[in-house]
Design an enzyme around this catalytic site. Sequence first.
Site, PDB file in Angstrom:
ATOM      1  CD  GLU A 140      -2.836  -1.127   2.253  1.00 35.20           C
ATOM      2  OE1 GLU A 140      -2.923  -0.570   3.040  1.00 35.20           O
ATOM      3  OE2 GLU A 140      -3.955  -2.221   2.138  1.00 35.20           O
ATOM      4  CG  ASN A 181      -0.513  -6.791  -1.872  1.00 39.29           C
ATOM      5  OD1 ASN A 181      -1.137  -7.295  -2.918  1.00 39.29           O
ATOM      6  ND2 ASN A 181      -1.072  -6.776  -0.663  1.00 39.29           N
ATOM      7  CG  HIS A 217      -9.767  -5.760   0.222  1.00 40.87           C
ATOM      8  ND1 HIS A 217     -10.008  -7.024   0.704  1.00 40.87           N
ATOM      9  CD2 HIS A 217      -8.321  -5.601   0.479  1.00 40.87           C
ATOM     10  CE1 HIS A 217      -8.862  -7.220   1.287  1.00 40.87           C
ATOM     11  NE2 HIS A 217      -7.989  -6.578   1.187  1.00 40.87           N
ATOM     12  CD  GLU A 245      -4.553  -7.882   1.199  1.00 39.20           C
ATOM     13  OE1 GLU A 245      -5.542  -7.209   1.579  1.00 39.20           O
ATOM     14  OE2 GLU A 245      -3.458  -7.770   1.329  1.00 39.20           O
ATOM     15  CG  ASP A 247     -12.720  -8.982   0.991  1.00 38.02           C
ATOM     16  OD1 ASP A 247     -12.643  -7.984   0.344  1.00 38.02           O
ATOM     17  OD2 ASP A 247     -12.346  -8.981   2.084  1.00 38.02           O
TER      18      ASP A 247
END
Length: 450
Positions: A140, A181, A217, A245, A247
Amino acid sequence: MLLSPAQAAEPVYEPLRDAAERQGVTLGFALTPGHLNQPGYREIAEREFDLVVAENAMKWDATEPSQGSFSWGQADQVVDFAAAQDADLYGHTLVWHSQLPGWAESISDPARLRDAMYDHIDAVAGRYADDVDSWDVVNEMWEGDGSRRQSVFQRVLGDGYIADALTRARQAAPDADLCLNDYSTDGINAKSTAMYNLVADLLADGVPIDCVGFQSHLIVGQVPSSYQQNLQRFADLGVDVRITELDIRMNVPASQNDLTRQAQDYRTVVEACLAVDRCTGVTVWGIDDGHSWVPDVFPGEGAALPWDAQYQAKPAYSAIAEALGAQVEGDPDPDPTDPGDPGDPGDAACEVTWTNAGWDTGYTGTVVLTNTGDAAWSSWTLTADLPAGQTLTNGWSADWSQSGATLTARNAAWNGSVPAGGSVQIGYNATHGGSSAVPTQYTINGADCA
Ligand code: XIL
């Protein structure tokens, strides 16, 4: 009528990790070791996944809560679980502005911060050098507009901290792949383009960088349309890509409609990864809706994972399974060595009629598959060698994918069974670079029908 997920029971597929392996990818999940004492969680964790990442246990605040004093309990549990499962281990994460202990956050002297960062990388990446397959070295680092996030590392060390962290990680863990990432880099936008330019620069400068993670996400109905294209442009730079990651959240309580849309979105994401040669796989950020980070961070939203809070499979689970080509448990497993099996190439006699209707840059292909053998098919897979320059854009009545020149179509849930003498018609759109010729080589269930 609204069906609760439990009422709309999903079929049970073979372990998803087995299907993933056949596709040449891994299916991962974020593990919180404390949850393993719940049988429902453990069962899914052990059955479905062949990659494990620590949801929190390897972060800076967990591993080095005060300077120079390390705590490995949780991280070791994650390592042990991955080893016991014969799963890959993904390291998350070495350098990140969040879940960073106050002592590190407050260092303002560049030499001291650099030493602290190097010591942390040496200790954590060094300890797991024989275990971790890939590290999120920096997490990030971008703002939404593509400028650098003003983390303590950026403010005190300047732009070069990312290259320095990667170089140090290579020394500490020479065998690990080293990744960067971030979130909201999933489609083509200012933020992902900043990442893209950074990776290109790092490669040009000879800085060790092997992979880029796309957190994904996502919000239901909002998979970016440039998702696959974005993965592909990074892959074309010469790095691996991974969905790290995943979702897909929605307003809760979840409607049946949103759960169905969510399944489509999961399918789209998995298919995008499978369509990109250098995509190493997909990691889901947890297992079940009862343990997801989403409701804590996005109030009013949740239901983001493939299993519900009672560990019941949701439509998203079936969508992942289908996208990976998983077989329904209990269905006859086509065994190419058994001559009596309908999946056997020896008796899967087939005929294919292929018609392409083209225009200057693209065409629509219509393919009729006929079962000319004397046994019914319970499922079918068509592969074909596409003539040079042809690229699949989308398809219908089957799960379509392309890898190199090979076009693959797997039956949809509703048209897998074809009786002896029966036919099924499917279609797709493609772009071409001059020729919309039909393929001359194709197989069904491994049998040549050209
Ligand atoms: C989240 C965890 O899931 C939560 O348990 C924790 O409280 C906060 O962090 N991006 C990342 C992950 O890189 O590390 C975050 O994980 C989710 C967002």
